[in-house]
Each structure stands twice: as C-alpha cells, then as structure tokens.
Motif scaffolding. Structure first.
Motif, PDB file in Angstrom:
ATOM      1  N   SER A 101       2.636   1.723  -3.526  1.00  0.00           N
ATOM      2  CA  SER A 101       1.876   1.976  -4.749  1.00  0.00           C
ATOM      3  C   SER A 101       0.747   2.979  -4.581  1.00  0.00           C
ATOM      4  CB  SER A 101       1.339   0.670  -5.323  1.00  0.00           C
ATOM      5  OG  SER A 101       0.508   0.060  -4.376  1.00  0.00           O
ATOM      6  N   LYS A 102       0.374   3.304  -3.356  1.00  0.00           N
ATOM      7  CA  LYS A 102      -0.779   4.193  -3.204  1.00  0.00           C
ATOM      8  C   LYS A 102      -0.449   5.557  -2.608  1.00  0.00           C
ATOM      9  CE  LYS A 102      -3.703   1.262  -4.809  1.00  0.00           C
ATOM     10  NZ  LYS A 102      -4.220   1.529  -6.150  1.00  0.00           N
ATOM     11  N   THR A 103       0.641   5.664  -1.884  1.00  0.00           N
ATOM     12  CA  THR A 103       0.899   6.941  -1.214  1.00  0.00           C
ATOM     13  C   THR A 103       1.826   7.817  -2.051  1.00  0.00           C
ATOM     14  OG1 THR A 103       2.867   6.185  -0.050  1.00  0.00           O
ATOM     15  CG2 THR A 103       0.754   5.790   1.035  1.00  0.00           C
ATOM     16  N   THR A 104       1.770   9.105  -1.790  1.00  0.00           N
ATOM     17  CA  THR A 104       2.652  10.019  -2.527  1.00  0.00           C
ATOM     18  C   THR A 104       4.115   9.775  -2.133  1.00  0.00           C
ATOM     19  OG1 THR A 104       2.297  11.672  -0.809  1.00  0.00           O
ATOM     20  CG2 THR A 104       0.949  11.848  -2.774  1.00  0.00           C
ATOM     21  N   PHE A 129       0.836  -1.195   0.000  1.00  0.00           N
ATOM     22  CA  PHE A 129       0.000   0.000   0.000  1.00  0.00           C
ATOM     23  C   PHE A 129       0.876   1.251   0.000  1.00  0.00           C
ATOM     24  CE2 PHE A 129      -2.672   3.241   1.958  1.00  0.00           C
ATOM     25  CZ  PHE A 129      -3.845   3.080   1.236  1.00  0.00           C
ATOM     26  N   LEU A 134       5.419   6.964  -4.132  1.00  0.00           N
ATOM     27  CA  LEU A 134       5.738   7.398  -5.494  1.00  0.00           C
ATOM     28  C   LEU A 134       7.114   8.068  -5.525  1.00  0.00           C
ATOM     29  CD1 LEU A 134       4.246   7.817  -8.378  1.00  0.00           C
ATOM     30  CD2 LEU A 134       4.060  10.188  -7.637  1.00  0.00           C
TER      31      LEU A 134
END
Lengths: 314, 517, 360
Positions: free
Chosen positions: A167-170, A164, A173
């Motif tokens: 792949s989902k949080t800034t 999570f 990234l």
C-alpha cells in the motif's frame, strides 16, 4: 483435562501459526498480482530440505538460511518461467511442481545423505529462540509471547512488511495494477510478466521461511512430506483474509488455533486420526463460512458480472 | 511539416494465421490530426498497436522523426513520446484518478515510496494546463465514462506523449460529449501535439481531421487531404463496392404485442436501481431499438429478459407467462433467442467445433438424441446445412470456432439463434466489431425474421445501426426509459443524444405510448 | 510410401502437426533430463539406465507388474479426465481412492454375502464412497461458491485420517506384524487372470469403464453438456445448459472412478488392508489425464507409459544406486512440458507465416 486458556496454549497457537503465516503472506503477494500459486506446498517442502542440507554441511545457520531461500525461490522461479514465459496453465504447473517436490526432495535427500525417510544422519542447525527483555518478565503475557523462535517474530514482521509494500511503495501500486487490470498496466509501460515474476519470487522467498521454520525451528530434521498441506491451508487463509495482510493474519491464526486444539484433544485420549482431521475440516468450514459471507454480500450482483468473475477462470 | 511517424510495408500475421496488415504504408505529419478510417476488422487497431509497441510487425519498417525504430513494448513507445487511448479504458478501478494518471512513472519519496500528495498535485496541474475538469482524489470506478476518457488522455499527456493515438474515442460518448472531446483535441493540436484518430464514423472524420488514411481488409487504400475528398468517396474506399452500406428494408407491419414488460426493476448489492420500474411492449413483426450511453440499464434489461439475471420487481409477460424469474432453459424453450453482447465470452466456446457451437441449444431436442446418445449423423447433416445457409467461411463444420474470423464467429451465433424460427430475438450489439459484409448479412436476417412475424429487440451502441435497422425505439438513461419513438424515420442522432445525456426527457404519457395491447 | 506418409502429414491441420511435434519434443526433453540426472548421481549409469528402460521387459512377472499398476492408474486418469473436461479442478481423487479402498475392505470383512456377490457389492460401495469424497467439494462450490481446489485437497487429508481411523479401531488384526486388517475372505478376492502374474479380473472391469466413459463424454447428451461447460461455462449457462448439474455429476463420477480404483486394487492386489500411507500413485491421475489430453481413448496408453517407467524406476532402485524418486522428477517435467503452450512457439509462428505467405 483440556485446557485452552493457559498461556502455554497461546504459545502453541503462535508456534503452529508461524509457517502458515509466512506462506499466507506469500499467497497474498501472488493473489494481488493476479497469479494463483498452488506450488506454495512445494516451495515450503523444497526450502525445508535445502535449508537443512545447507546448514548441515556448512554448520553455519546463515548459509543454511540462504540455502533454504534459494530452494524456495528456485521452485517459484520454475513456476514463473513455465507459466509466464512458456504459457503453461499455472495450476497444472503447480500440481506438477508439488508432485516433483514430494519425490524430488526424497531423491535429493538420498543422494546427499543416503536416507530416505528423514535427515537424521546430518546435524542440522536450528534458528535460535528469542527471549524478549521486559516482555518475558510479564506473567502470563510473557509466557505466551516471549521465547518464540526468531522466525516467528519475523513472520509477524512480514505481515507489516507485506502491508507496507503493497500500500505504500510504488512497486506495490504497480503490482496491484497488474493484478487488477493487466492491460492498464501494460498501456503505461509496466512489464506485466516481470511484475508477476517478481511477485512469484517474493512468494518463493516468504514461503521458504515457512518451510525452514518446519525443519529448522519447529523440528531440526527434514522428513518426507513434512509440510502436510500447510501450503494449501495458507491459500485458504489468504482468500479468507481477502488478500488483506491483517485479515489474513486472523484467518491464519484461526487455523493455527484449530491445530493447537487438536493437540489438546490428542492429549485427552481422542484417537490421533480424528485429531488429525481437525485442521483440514476447519479449513473447509472456514472456506464455507467465508464463501457464504461473500455470497450474502453479492447476492444482488448481476449474474453476467458473476460469470465474468468465474473463480475457475482466474 | 516533416513526418513524425512513417510506417513502410507493414506486414502482420497473427498466430491464428489471420493477416491483419498486408504491406501497409502510413505516415503522419507533425502537428496534424490524422484520421485512420476503415470498417471493423480492416486492421486499423493492429497497425496502431504496432506503432505503440503492443504488437510487433512480422516484417516492415517504422520511422520516428526519420529514425528507424522498433518498439518492443509500450514502454519504449512511451519513452519516444507516443501515447495511446484505447477503446476499452486501461484503468484500475480501485485506485484514485491520480494514481491511475501517474501509474508507470510515479512520483517517489525516499526512492521507493509512492508520494500520494505529489501525484494529486501533478494530476491537478496537468488537468489545469489542458483545461480538463476532473477531481484527482476521486476513486476511478466512481467516474463517468466521459471523465474516464479524459483521464485516459491526461495519462498519455502525463507520460509526455507528443503523438496521441485515439482508438474510436467517440464510440462510448454521446454527441454532446463528442463535441467536447473535439474541442479538447483541437486545443491539443494548437499546443503542437500530433493526433491519430481511429474511426469509422465519417461525419466525425470530416469534422476533425486534416488528413485521412483509409484501410480496407488489411490493406491501405489511400491517404488524402480531408478537404479534398467527400464522405461518399471515403466510404467507397472503405467498402470497395459502391452503395453496399445502404440497407433495403420494407415498412414494418407490427401486430399485437408478444412481450409486455411491466414495472421491471433490478437492484445492485447496495440496493440501488440499475433498472428502475420500466414498462414497454415488444410487438410481433417489429424491430424495437434500444439506445443509451453504455451502463444506463441496457445490460440489466437484456439479462432479465433472457433469464441470465432475475428481476427484483415487476413482471415480463411472454405468451401469458411471467418469465421474470424463470430459468434460461425455460425461456429459450418458449421461443426466445439471444445474441449476446460479448460473443467471445458468452456466445461461443472457441475451443469447441462449429457443430458443437451450433448444437448448444438443440442437443436436448428429440430429433438429435434418443434420450441418452446423441444422433451424430443427423447432427452433422444439420450443421452442414447451417454452415451453408449462413455462408460461414470454413473448411469443415468440425473446425474449431477460434479458427474463424470475427464476422464468421458472429454468424455461428446468429445461425444457432435464428435456426429455430424464434418468436422473440434479443439482439445485443449484434454487429459490433465485425466486417461490413457479415454485418449486412445479419441486418438482412433480422429484417427477414421481422417480416416473418418475429419480435426483435435491438440494443446497440451504434446510433446509426439502430436508426437504420429498427422500426421504433426507446432511449434509456439511468435505468429508466426517457423517450419512446414509434417511428425512427424522423428521429435525428442529435435529438437522441439529448435524451441519452438526460438533458431532456419525454413526459410519462409519451413514454407510455410504447405499451401496446 | 514415404511420399504418401509425408502427404498425409501435410494434409493434417497445422495445429495437429504442431501438437504432435511439441508432444514428442516434451517426451524427448524429459528423457534427456533423466539421462543427465542418472549420469550425475550414479556410479554405474549405463546399468541404471538399462534397468530403467528395459527392466520391465526382463520377465513375465515384471511385465505383469506394469499391467497391474496400470489398472489403478487408468482408473485415476479417467477420474481426473472427466473432472478436468468439465474444468473442475478437483484434486480429491487420491482421497476418493483411499476411502473407496477402505470401505471395500470394511464391506468384505463385515457383510455375510457369497463370494462373487460380495466382491461386486464391495466394489460398488467403495466406488460410491469415492464419489462422495469428491462430491463434497462440488457441493460446497455449487452451494457456497468456494473453489473446489483447496477443499478437495483438504478432503484428501480428511479421507486419509478417516480411513486409518476405521481400520485401526475396528478391523485391525493384532496378530499381524505391521498395521493391517484381518484377512479378507478368499472368495471375495478378484480372480487372477494371467498365470505367472498378479493381473486380475479388475482389468476386465477397467475395459468396460473405459468404453463407458468414452461413450459418456463423447456421445451422450450429458457428456456434451459437460464438455461445453468445460470449454466455456458462461457459454453453457447462456445456452440454457444446467451447469450446476454438470459441476455435481462430473465430480461425482470422477470420485466414483477413483473409488473404484481403490476397491479393485484392494481386492485384486491384497489379502488384507495393508496401506501404510497414501498409496504413492494416488496423485498420478493428473499426469495420466494431462498426457492423454483428457481423452478417455488415450488414457490406457498414457497409463501404460507411466506404469512402465514406474516399474522401470522400481527395478532400477532395487538393482542400482539410483533411487526410485527420480521418476517424480521425470513425471513432473512431462506434465509441465506438455502444458507449456508457448514451448516451441517461435517455431509455430514460423509455420504460420509460411502458410500465410504461400496462401497469398
């Protein structure tokens, strides 16, 4: 008789996979941010000791946990400081930290307990086992999946957590951009060094749980060099899982499976030393199979590209 | 218009002791397009890196809107409204266009999570506003070079840049793409943006800029209104010596072919053709140029010719032997030399001495060892001669290569590759990023070798280099040869551009003229 | 005189001058940390420090110990240096040492050869076995492309288990109290070199190997290929150097040297196989190599320094209340400080600026 299809066997697999899984998640975070953390071994070892000491002296499991986390993060922080800020080769620092941890834990153990082999003289606390309501009542499945240590469930949660986060949080990234193209990250104002520092600290945090599992769940004492290469095995697991949390979970489980098989072998009278080789041989075989699979994928890739991705320079 | 940027007495010395900026003054007015010109290695990029906070000046003052500032990192420069489009794109291949654009100031939901939908919407919106055609949801490594550059500009705009620095933006573009870029830059100017345009191509500077600042060997040599200064005058300020950039070269007298490439192919892992059944000849006594937009098969061609990669099909006949599947060692033994595209990762070992770097293709030769031990005294004497012959500026041949300047490093490569009187030379970007003196030295050496009967393949992204130095040339597009010219003297850059973009292609017969007996 | 020294110092390239300063600082800082640690944990810090730094000089026997333990350390340093010079991060030296020593023990217990020949054969076979231990990761890297780092670490654990398996199951002397093999034939043991110490003829073999490895790396064409591969593998490949061969022979040689360390140790210091665990110095080859900057000519010196503090720490832990493992911390610190390129970077930058400005 060797029996691999019992629920008890699966219980063992999950049990021995736990520390590898924590450390492999730590390895993923590092690898995604573009750093090689071979100090995982020393992170685990240090946390295993500081956790025991903190819980033993405070008689409070929560303080013990904090002690373990701080121990692991201290080593990770040292690795980050010397490699990122003083620009030392991260592999050399990793080797040095591993050397220091083996002797250093004994040194500290002696200072605090007067023991040199293991911390038998202080009463360490253990993390509790958890029976999962409903699940535990299901025959077979319940036996295999329920009743594990709370850290085991935490390890499984950490797989989802790491996925999570990446792949989902800034921040995930940013972390991936730092690993893939640090110049690109720099050009938009991301502080590459800071991101790598954070990645290493997270790995210290996760690795610490792997270490504490060894001394505060699997066993209830710290003994010299008790991590026995699990930090390195996790690195292999992360690379075989292509730094994907779920792929890595599979790879780590494979190593856990092999370790469990080796216990079964010992039970039927195969010499301990031969059995002791099984997990390590399985890592080498795993690495070879994985590399061969990778090679078949890349066979047509041009050499000049391969030269630029030389694993040595990474 | 007031100055938006003023740099006073900028001095920068790198840790390796190279002085990149020697007390440089530089100022930019708000809303102008300001060209910063100078030869490679003149210190333009370093000056801009200081402005953008990537490097810090050793001494000197930087004013932004009249305020004394000092950017410790790009983050601070970005906050102040400065953006930079680098020569090498700063992008993450595995992410989408939108993720690349928003990276660094991502739209969020629930404080920590990336809002992918908003990222795509924001990117589409800003692209719309500046009339850039892109697909925000596309994976970045599937975009073309021209598109990737647009993304780079969009990125700067998204981060709120009022001042945009472009570092040699046209180096990777075809003439047609360049025209499009210039239209976009003029559009940005109309909307009040300030643009700093780094280049060493004077035609472009004349076409696009309002003012121009010239740099030469780390110093500033003047700022002018572009209208008021001619190309020749700028060039003189850049080089310092008049007429140096003219190359004197006699007509080629090509002989029989020495390498014949027949239906040569290279495939990638998805079995796509990177090099698609190409055929041509290299003749003795001729420099054959290869042009094309980067990534159209030039690298693959060089790699198979030199043995770095193996062909998937076809043949390369060299002195009667097919070398398409031979080892690098064997091909070199046969008399082929190679100046690699990337000198720092392949051409030299920077930690090793100059002598060791010169020796790497000779150490196995009988004259330098007795079968086991190296003959150090004859090696040293030989290396000393090479340093002298190639005018490599160093205190001693035992100095580490990393202590040399870019031009001298390339001279080490060239000295090694030319010292065995090669029959064939594959020269891949032989003068990229080096000073004009060294570049000219290398061009003259290439012509000298040609006149001695060597066959040379010159691959270059710099069209003017190919047009100046080579005798004949071919153009590559998507792994194929799309045009062949047996005499470069009557070829124009614009004409080449159409072939490079795939707008035009010669017919089979015309291309086949490149195959000689 | 002082002026002359100063001039010679200034004639050195800036990088050399700077490196010497950085090196000395690294040692000094490590010593200061040691001081602080001892002060913190000891009730008799002065006595402990005296034992640490002067203990090895207390008697011929003590100093002999320094030389004795320097022998395997030097072999291991050479082993790691040759692999690191080729930029092969093979950490299998300890496994190679262990299995090399095991095979030597097996050979002297099995082969019916006369004394001297037996020792030679045993050492050669031990060395060869060591070579195989490090060759396996090298081969895997070359053939399958898997990094040697993890696989060589795994080899250490495998070698350890395999060695114990062999000794326990086939050569264990049930009469001996603890785990030990049968006694070696006394004619196979290495001869004592200096009376009053246990310094043995292995030292002579060591000197020969130092010279040979120095010549190999610095003066032969294979050594040249090895160094270039280590500096920049792409460059070596592009130049037509067979980097695959370098990957194999650098790691094979590294293992041979480590195996030799185990063999010489086995016949020089023991009369039976008596290892109860991986010998503690097994990983220290890395420290020695890093201290010596991978240069064979400096390796004996680095090994001596390490051996000296090792014996000092040993003396300290026997006679005072500070435990031996304090040296693990000192050693680690020394490696890290030496590896830390940016340590004192600001000072270096000042030197560079100074020189640039004065040259203008």
């Amino acid at each position: 008789m060797i029996n691999l299809l019992t629920p008890e066997f699966f219980f063992t697999v999950i049990r021995v996979t736990t520390p590898i899984l924590f450390a492999a998640m730590a390895a993923i975070i590092c690898s995604k941010s573009g750093v090689i953390n071979i100090a995982l071994e020393s992170i685990m070892l240090t946390a295993a000791l500081t956790g025991v000491l903190a819980s033993g002296f405070s008689q409070n499991i929560f303080i013990g946990m904090v002690g373990g986390i701080l121990g692991g993060m201290f080593i990770a922080g040292a690795l980050a400081y010397f490699s990122l800020y003083l620009k030392a080769d991260i592999i050399l620092v990793g080797i040095a930290l591993n050397l220091m941890a083996v002797g250093g834990t004994v040194f500290v153990m002696f200072v605090f307990t007067g023991d040199r082999g293991s911390t038998n003289s202080i009463r360490s606390l253990q993390f509790p086992d958890v029976n999962i309501p409903l699940l535990q009542d299901i025959p077979v499945v319940g036996t295999a999946l329920s009743g594990h240590n709370i850290l085991t469930y935490l390890a499984i949660l950490s797989v989802i957590g790491v996925w999570f986060f990446l792949s989902k949080t800034t921040y995930g990234l940013r972390l991936r951009s730092v690993g893939e193209n640090p110049d690109a990250a720099t050009s938009v104002g991301i502080d590459v060094r800071k991101v790598k520092l954070v990645a290493l600290l997270i790995s210290g945090f996760l690795g610490a749980f792997g270490g504490m599992y060894m001394s505060m769940a699997y066993l209830s004492v710290f003994s010299t060099n008790m991590v026995a290469g699990r930090g390195f095995i996790s690195l292999a697991a992360a690379s075989m899982g292509q730094a994907n949390p779920f792929g890595t979970l599979l790879a780590a489980s494979f190593f856990g499976l092999m370790e469990s098989v080796s216990y079964q072998l010992q039970a039927i009278g195969i010499p301990a030393q031969i059995v002791g080789m099984v997990p390590y041989v399985s890592v080498i075989i795993g690495l070879v199979l994985y590399a061969q699979y990778q090679q078949s994928l890349q066979k047509k890739k041009t050499l000049s590209k391969q030269l630029k991705e030389d694993p040595n320079e990474a | 218009m007031p100055d938006i940027i003023t740099m006073k007495q900028m001095y920068k010395v790198y840790p390796n002791g190279i002085v990149a900026n020697d007390y440089v003054d530089f100022s930019v007015k708000e809303g102008e397009i300001h060209a910063l010109v100078g030869e490679n290695g003149a210190g333009k990029t370093t000056l801009m890196k200081i402005l953008f906070g990537i490097e810090q000046a050793t001494t000197g003052e930087l004013y932004h809107n009249g305020q004394l500032v000092s950017f410790q990192n790009p983050q601070e420069a970005i906050k102040a409204g400065i953006g930079m489009v680098h020569q090498h794109f700063m992008q993450v291949g595995s992410m989408t266009v939108a993720e690349n654009v928003v990276l660094g100031s991502e739209p969020k939901k629930y404080r920590f999570l990336l809002d992918r939908k908003k990222a795509i919407d924001d990117t589409a919106e800003i692209a719309e506003k500046y009339k850039f055609k892109i697909d925000p949801a596309m994976r970045l490594d599937e975009c073309s070079v021209g598109t990737r550059q647009k993304i780079e500009i969009l990125k700067a705009l998204f981060h709120g840049a009022k001042v945009i620095i472009l570092d040699e933006p046209t180096a990777v573009l075809t003439p047609q793409e360049t025209e499009e870029l210039f239209r976009e830059l003029k559009g940005l100017k109309e909307r009040g943006h300030t643009i700093i345009f780094i280049s060493h191509k004077l035609n472009e500077v004349k076409e696009i800029s309002d003012r121009v600042t010239v740099m030469r060997s780390a110093k500033q040599t003047g700022t002018y209104d572009t209208e008021s200064i001619s190309k020749e005058e700028i060039s003189n300020l850049m080089v310092g010596r008049e007429g140096l950039w003219e190359l004197t070269k006699g007509k080629a007298t090509p002989n029989e072919s020495i390498i014949t490439v027949n239906n040569l192919s290279v495939m990638d892992e998805q079995r796509r053709y990177l090099l698609d059944h190409i055929s041509f000849s290299m003749r003795k006594g001729e420099i054959l140029g290869v042009v094309g937009v980067e990534g159209n098969g030039q690298r693959e061609l060089v790699d198979v010719l030199t043995g770095l990669n193996k062909a998937s099909g076809g043949s390369i006949m060299f002195k009667g032997e097919d070398i398409s599947k031979q080892s690098i060692h064997h091909i070199r033994e046969m008399g082929l030399s190679h100046i690699p595209e990337d000198r720092m990762t392949m051409g030299v070992a920077t930690e090793a001495s100059i002598t060791d770097n010169l020796l790497s293709i000779y150490f196995d030769k009988e004259s330098f060892n007795n079968g086991v031990l190296l003959d150090q005294s004859s090696i040293d004497a030989w290396a000393k001669d090479r340093v002298k012959e190639y005018a490599i500026k160093t205190k001693s041949p035992n100095a580490q290569v990393r202590s040399l300047s870019g031009g001298n490093i390339q001279k080490v490569v060239v000295a090694r590759e030319f010292s065995n009187n090669p029959d064939v030379v594959i020269a891949d970007q032989p003068t990229r990023g080096i000073d004009v003196g060294a570049a000219q030295f290398i061009h003259n050496k290439l012509i000298e070798l040609r006149d001695q009967g060597a066959s040379i393949l010159l691959v270059s992204a710099d069209l003017s280099e190919v047009l100046d130095v080579s005798d004949s040339l071919f153009v590559m597009y998507e792994g194929k040869i799309v045009a062949y010219f047996d005499d470069v003297t009557n070829v124009s850059a614009m004409e080449l551009g159409r072939f490079m973009l795939g707008i035009e292609a010669q017919d089979e017969e015309q291309i086949k003229r490149g195959i000689y007996a | 005189m002082l002026k002359l020294i100063k001039q010679r110092w200034l004639d050195q390239p800036l990088d050399n001058r700077f490196e010497s300063i950085r090196f000395s600082m690294a040692i000094v800082i490590s010593l200061i940390v040691t001081l602080v640690l001892v002060l913190l944990v000891s009730n008799e810090p002065l006595f402990a420090l005296q034992q640490l730094f002067l203990g090895p000089l207390a008697s011929i026997r003590k100093f002999g110990n320094v030389i004795e333990s320097m022998i395997p350390l030097t072999f291991l340093g050479l082993s790691v240096a040759i692999m690191f010079s080729a930029r092969q991060f093979n950490l299998g030296s300890s496994g190679a040492l262990f299995l090399g020593g095991t095979v030597t023990a097996v050979v002297v217990l099995t082969l019916p050869l006369p004394g001297f020949v037996l020792s030679v054969v045993a050492i050669l076979l031990g060395a060869f076995t060591g070579g195989l231990v490090t060759l396996i990761p090298a081969f895997i890297k070359l053939r399958f492309g898997a990094s040697e780092l993890v696989s060589s670490l795994m080899m250490n654990f495998i070698a350890l288990n395999l060695g114990f398996f062999i000794i326990l199951n086939y050569y264990r002397d049930p009469q001996a109290g603890s785990l030990a093999s049968f006694e070696f034939p006394s004619s196979s043991l290495l001869v004592q070199l200096i009376p009053g110490t246990r310094i043995h003829t292995g030292l002579l073999l060591l000197f020969i190997m130092i010279v040979l490895i120095y010549l190999f790396i610095q003066k032969t064409k294979w050594g040249y290929a090895l160094r270039m591969t280590g500096f920049n593998k792409s460059f070596a490949t592009y130049s037509g150097i067979s980097t695959g061969a370098v990957i194999l022979y650098s790691q094979f040689l590294g293992g041979i040297l480590a195996g030799m360390a185990g063999s010489v140790e086995m016949l020089g210091m023991y009369d039976r196989f008596r290892w109860q665990a991986m010998p503690t110095y097994a990983f220290d080859g890395v420290i020695v190599a890093v201290l010596a900057k991978n240069k064979p000519q400096y390796i004996p010196l680095a090994a001596f320094v390490l051996s000296y503090i090792r014996i000092g720490a040993d003396t300290m832990s026997v006679n005072s209340d500070v435990s031996f493992q304090v040296i693990a911390i000192i050693q680690g610190l020394i490696i890290i400080m030496i590896a830390a390129n940016a340590f004192l970077a600001k000072y270096r930058q000042r030197l560079v600026v100074q020189e640039a400005i004065t040259n203008d």
